[in-house]
Design a protein around this motif. Sequence first.
Motif, PDB file in Angstrom:
ATOM      1  N   SER A   1       0.779  -1.207   0.184  1.00 30.67           N
ATOM      2  CA  SER A   1       0.050   0.027  -0.024  1.00 30.67           C
ATOM      3  C   SER A   1       0.681   1.299  -0.159  1.00 30.67           C
ATOM      4  O   SER A   1       0.244   2.390  -0.258  1.00 30.67           O
ATOM      5  N   ARG A   2       2.170   1.175   0.184  1.00 29.30           N
ATOM      6  CA  ARG A   2       2.989   2.328   0.348  1.00 29.30           C
ATOM      7  C   ARG A   2       2.629   3.178   1.472  1.00 29.30           C
ATOM      8  O   ARG A   2       2.976   4.320   1.567  1.00 29.30           O
ATOM      9  N   ARG A   3       1.934   2.586   2.387  1.00 29.69           N
ATOM     10  CA  ARG A   3       1.463   3.323   3.734  1.00 29.69           C
ATOM     11  C   ARG A   3       2.389   3.246   4.822  1.00 29.69           C
ATOM     12  O   ARG A   3       3.146   2.071   4.975  1.00 29.69           O
ATOM     13  N   VAL A   4       2.528   4.307   5.590  1.00 28.52           N
ATOM     14  CA  VAL A   4       3.378   4.206   6.961  1.00 28.52           C
ATOM     15  C   VAL A   4       2.609   3.466   7.944  1.00 28.52           C
ATOM     16  O   VAL A   4       1.597   3.731   8.051  1.00 28.52           O
ATOM     17  N   VAL A   5       3.101   2.236   8.322  1.00 30.15           N
ATOM     18  CA  VAL A   5       2.600   1.680   9.234  1.00 30.15           C
ATOM     19  C   VAL A   5       3.022   1.550  10.830  1.00 30.15           C
ATOM     20  O   VAL A   5       2.820   1.149  11.696  1.00 30.15           O
ATOM     21  N   GLY A   6       4.267   2.271  10.843  1.00 24.94           N
ATOM     22  CA  GLY A   6       5.326   2.738  12.017  1.00 24.94           C
ATOM     23  C   GLY A   6       5.978   3.546  11.956  1.00 24.94           C
ATOM     24  O   GLY A   6       6.670   3.598  11.001  1.00 24.94           O
ATOM     25  N   TRP A   7       6.349   4.357  12.975  1.00 21.78           N
ATOM     26  CA  TRP A   7       7.408   5.316  13.097  1.00 21.78           C
ATOM     27  C   TRP A   7       7.846   5.356  14.584  1.00 21.78           C
ATOM     28  O   TRP A   7       7.093   5.105  15.454  1.00 21.78           O
ATOM     29  N   SER A   8       9.048   6.009  14.355  1.00 21.77           N
ATOM     30  CA  SER A   8       9.516   6.592  15.988  1.00 21.77           C
ATOM     31  C   SER A   8      10.589   7.725  15.650  1.00 21.77           C
ATOM     32  O   SER A   8      11.261   7.729  14.680  1.00 21.77           O
ATOM     33  N   ALA A   9      10.387   8.409  16.443  1.00 19.40           N
ATOM     34  CA  ALA A   9      11.479   9.817  16.643  1.00 19.40           C
ATOM     35  C   ALA A   9      12.146   9.745  17.778  1.00 19.40           C
ATOM     36  O   ALA A   9      11.332   9.875  19.117  1.00 19.40           O
ATOM     37  N   GLN A  10      13.425   9.883  17.879  1.00 14.32           N
ATOM     38  CA  GLN A  10      14.128  10.098  19.227  1.00 14.32           C
ATOM     39  C   GLN A  10      15.292  10.733  18.786  1.00 14.32           C
ATOM     40  O   GLN A  10      15.950  11.091  17.765  1.00 14.32           O
ATOM     41  N   SER A  11      15.901  11.219  20.042  1.00 16.52           N
ATOM     42  CA  SER A  11      17.110  12.107  19.911  1.00 16.52           C
ATOM     43  C   SER A  11      18.382  11.468  19.613  1.00 16.52           C
ATOM     44  O   SER A  11      19.557  12.033  19.331  1.00 16.52           O
TER      45      SER A  11
END
Length: 75
Positions: A33-43
């Motif tokens: 689907s080219r869909r973002v299914v997970g993400w995380s942002a950290q320093s």
Amino acid sequence: MASQPDQIRATDITYIKTHEGWIYLCVVIDLFSRRVVGWSAQSRMTTDLTLQAVLMAIWPQKPDGKVMVHSDQGS
């Protein structure tokens, strides 16, 4: 190539400059689907950064079968 959702996912990490310094973003994309299914942002770029993104991609959707995850495993 994936013929239906939840077969193959790809992940990558990038970094973004902010006023407070660098932030690392890990994204998991479903290749069908080219869909973002997970993400995380950290320093900091740690194992936890990737684990949180993968858990977000798996936990809510709960795929029925096996899911192949591809990563270039850069640094």
